[in-house]
Design an enzyme around this catalytic site. Structure first.
Site, PDB file in Angstrom:
ATOM      1  CG  ASP A 258     -11.928 -22.719  60.158  1.00 55.30           C
ATOM      2  OD1 ASP A 258     -11.867 -23.909  60.527  1.00 55.30           O
ATOM      3  OD2 ASP A 258     -12.185 -22.394  58.986  1.00 55.30           O
TER       4      ASP A 258
HETATM    5  C1  NOJ Z   1     -11.371 -25.923  58.451  1.00 54.65           C
HETATM    6  C2  NOJ Z   1     -12.543 -25.449  57.656  1.00 54.65           C
HETATM    7  O1  NOJ Z   1     -12.312 -24.155  57.170  1.00 54.65           O
HETATM    8  C3  NOJ Z   1     -13.854 -25.467  58.421  1.00 54.65           C
HETATM    9  O2  NOJ Z   1     -14.900 -25.221  57.523  1.00 54.65           O
HETATM   10  C4  NOJ Z   1     -14.050 -26.771  59.121  1.00 54.65           C
HETATM   11  O3  NOJ Z   1     -15.279 -26.782  59.809  1.00 54.65           O
HETATM   12  C5  NOJ Z   1     -12.875 -27.011  60.051  1.00 54.65           C
HETATM   13  N1  NOJ Z   1     -11.661 -27.060  59.278  1.00 54.65           N
HETATM   14  C6  NOJ Z   1     -13.049 -28.296  60.839  1.00 54.65           C
HETATM   15  O4  NOJ Z   1     -12.912 -29.396  60.029  1.00 54.65           O
END
Ligand code: NOJ
Length: 734
Positions: A258
């Protein structure tokens, strides 16, 4: 593929291999505190494997050209984005779509999302989110399929199928990325990015099944979550990323972190950037979103013997394989199409699909005296901060969605009300009066929630006058777009106070009040349930919001949605979920008694249980018929109920099968969803609905984490929701 990738890798330097593991962000989908710098130069230098946040044919073409014309090995980039519930045509938020209990609709929405996204250069989406969520304080409950492992798996798999289609290299299919692996929905106290701590037994039985189901559905990638699992951050957790995901489930795609979850392991207390990056690679992580920890430190770690060449090769191979599967080596511009973008985005058909799916997602929570559907006559007062509002129709996570193109409730209702009805309007209140709250809602300085200059009293007075002159009041209230979603935990899940005051004033007029509820999560609606005439929960319905809401309000569509997450009575009951254990001192469901598992000041019951949702018609369930009550081994049990539409309207009903296992080697939930069927019944019509039950549906993970079923008695339940069921019993021998 193997030969192609091996040949390519034989030409790559270590640095170029490490470069493939790097995923910087471009554009405006920043969801953390770090931004990527110097991306173009890095692409030229072979230090980038993919880009996230860039879309649009022109933009993607430009970036891809740098990779395939100006880098030494001309390896194409993969382009990812959070296409969560539609790309340009926006569908209901995922929690809303899950309330349809129609996997085919989720597949269709994902198919359309993939078609639109791929026309704009994207070939990878960070969806579906299949995190089980039992805590509505957590804002991201809006992004998933609710609290049930079985339903969550079925719906997640349908989404994977919709995105990826049958052929990942087709120009209109994209790779899915299942997230957030794992257990991300179980953050303590519902607080975003918080600690997760649970038994392996709970993981295997309740939290892991949806991830597993999407792996079985063939997802090409997975995203590791921010949280710790058994004390080790998911992004550096070898047990999770390798033992379970690859060895047990045979996942053969790639794992991306993530947003900065690699470098965040420093804060988790796992060492410095070099150490945590090496930990991630060794654990089985393949791609680093935004941290650049792998990019900056892996060569050094290789030289120092902290990671092996083989570990780097393996991660690089998985990224290249994904590109191969997407057909990017054949044609790096396969997903870039000005022509398709002009023709296939926001088409009338896509909008129509969004409208239908939205109508199917609405959950009728209350309908006293059959006030709904509304008659197309008299004066209908539309009141509330969401009644004449386009911005909040789309809900959380709409990077490509343009709120200006959404249909407001006012527009939708006016278009259908006809000549005999008069529609009046008053805003009635601000979304909230709390300035500190507004500052947080308007992140990145976007004016998402604005204040009307009038005093709350003046706004309410105007609304009350409007209500007094109407035959029925439709109060459109609830949560705004940024009240749910990422980093939107709430400790109080009431309708915001300013709107609640408005509702109280409207109820006081004595006019019937129909509450149309916008929300990204279960809210506490105990007062509303007791005081308004009807509640139609519409979540955040997407681009066609107003049309779909009018379809439901006037009865062109008879609501059929059912909750996939429990609505508690008070925030103090959380976590509250239907598939709980019995405890040694179960409450009898009547009154609070000393020395039982209950509260002094509140019932244990939810306000609305899992699976609940009304219709304009009524359904009656006959007694449960079981084909046998004594079974042995791999026999099949058939459970049948007769369901009759006893009301005036044609309608749809989701018939739900639950099983309970009251004596086993580990304590099992009082009941668990094991099947469902959504049926259509004309007014007066009856249908026999049958479920086939095999030992597979009796199976669970025992304390050795072995998956099997245990002989004995089972309770079989079929009903309209998790509370109101017809029951039977069988004895099943090995
Ligand atoms: C953080 C989020 O937790 C995740 O779900 C997302 O895909 C990423 N950012 C990218 O935007």
């Amino acid at each position: 593929m193997d030969a192609y990738v091996s040949d390519l890798m034989s030409k790559m330097t270590v640095e170029e291999k490490i470069g493939q593991l790097n995923l910087p962000v471009a554009g405006f989908s920043m969801t953390g505190t770090k931004e990527s710098k110097g991306v173009e130069e890095k692409i030229r230098a072979g230090q980038v494997g993919g880009i996230f946040g860039a879309y649009g044919p022109e933009k993607v073409r430009k970036i891809q050209e740098i990779a395939v014309n100006e880098s030494r090995l001309k390896i194409p980039l993969i382009f990812g984005l959070d296409v969560i519930h539609g790309h340009r045509t926006i569908f209901p938020i995922p929690l809303g779509m899950s309330a349809t209990w129609e996997p085919a609709l989720l597949e269709r929405a994902s198919r359309i999302a993939a078609t639109e996204a791929s026309a704009e250069g994207l070939n990878w989406t960070f969806s579906p989110m299949v995190d089980i969520a039992r805590d509505p304080r957590w804002g991201r409950i809006s992004e998933g399929n609710g609290e049930d492992p079985y339903l969550g798996g079925v719906l997640g798999a349908a989404m994977v199928k919709g995105y990826q289609g049958d052929n990942l290299s087709a120009n209109n299919t994209i790779m899915s990325c299942v997230k957030h692996y794992g257990m991300y929905g179980a953050g303590e106290a519902g607080r975003e990015y918080n600690t997760v701590d649970m038994s392996r037994l709970s993981m295997y039985n309740y939290y892991l099944p949806p991830y597993k189901a999407t792996v079985e559905a063939g997802t090409g990638s997975m995203m590791s979550s921010f949280n710790v699992v058994d004390g080790i951050p998911a992004t550096g957790n070898r047990w999770l990323l390798t033992n379970v995901l690859r060895n047990e489930w045979k996942f053969n795609g790639f794992v991306v972190s993530d947003y900065t979850s690699v470098s965040e392991m420093v804060n988790h207390g796992m060492g410095d950037l070099q150490e945590v990056s090496a930990l991630a690679l060794r654990a089985g992580l393949d791609m680093d979103m935004v941290s650049e920890g792998l990019l900056i430190t892996l060569k050094k770690s290789l030289d120092e013997g902290k990671v092996t060449q083989q570990e780097i090769d393996q991660a690089c191979r998985r990224i290249l394989e994904a590109k191969y599967k997407l057909g990017l080596f054949e044609d790096p511009f396969r997903y870039v199409s000005e022509d398709r973008a002009a023709k296939e985005i926001m088409t009338p058909e896509n909008r129509q699909a969004s409208r239908e799916i939205a109508a199917h997602s609405f959950v009728l929570l209350k309908n006293d005296k059959q006030i709904l559907p509304l008659q197309k006559k008299g004066t209908i007062a539309l009141i509330g901060p969401f009644a004449n509002n386009k911005r909040d129709m789309l809900g959380t996570w709409v990077i490509g969605g343009e709120w200006e193109k959404s249909v407001s409730v006012m527009e939708g209702v006016q278009a259908q009300a006809g000549a005999n009805a008069r529609i009046t309007y008053a805003k009635g209140s601000n979304i909230t009066e709390d300035k500190e709250f507004i500052n947080r809602l308007n992140f990145f300085n976007q004016p998402m929630v604005t204040l009307d200059g009038r005093t709350p009293e003046a706004m309410i007075q105007e609304a009350v006058n409007t209500a007094r002159n109407a035959d029925v009041v439709v109060a459109v209230v609830g949560e705004s777009q940024s009240m749910s979603g990422e980093s939107s935990s709430r400790s109080n899940i009431d309708i915001p106070e300013s709107q609640k005051n408005l509702l109280k004033a409207l109820v006081k007029t004595g006019k019937p009040v129909v509450l149309v509820l916008f929300t990204g999560r279960p809210l506490t609606l105990t007062w509303e349930d007791a005081n308004v005439s009807a509640i139609l929960n519409v979540w955040a319905p997407g681009t066609e919001a107003g049309n779909a809401i009018a379809d439901a309000l006037f009865g062109a569509y008879n609501p059929s949605g059912k909750l996939t997450a429990t609505f508690p009575r008070t925030v103090g009951q959380i976590p509250l979920y239907y598939n709980h254990l019995n405890t040694g001192r179960p409450w009898d469901g009547k009154e609070s008694t000393k020395f039982k598992s209950n509260y002094l000041d509140e019932s244990n019951d939810p306000l609305y249980p899992f699976g609940y949702g009304l219709s304009y018609t009524t359904f009656e369930y006959g007694d449960l018929q079981l084909s046998k009550t004594e079974l042995t081994g791999a026999e099949t049990l058939t459970a049948t109920v007769k369901v009759t539409n006893t009301g005036k309207y044609d309608g749809e009903e989701t018939v739900q099968l639950y099983i309970g296992d009251p004596a086993a080697s580990v304590s099992r939930p009082v009941k668990e969803l094991k099947g469902f069927q959504k049926i259509q019944l004309k007014a007066g019509e009856s249908k026999d609905v049958s479920f086939s039950i095999t030992p597979e549906q009796l199976s669970f993970y025992n304390s050795d984490l072995r998956y099997d079923w245990e002989a004995g008695e089972f309770n079989i339940y079929v009903g309209t929701n998790s509370r109101d069921v017809k029951a039977g019993k069988v004895n099943w021998k090995k």
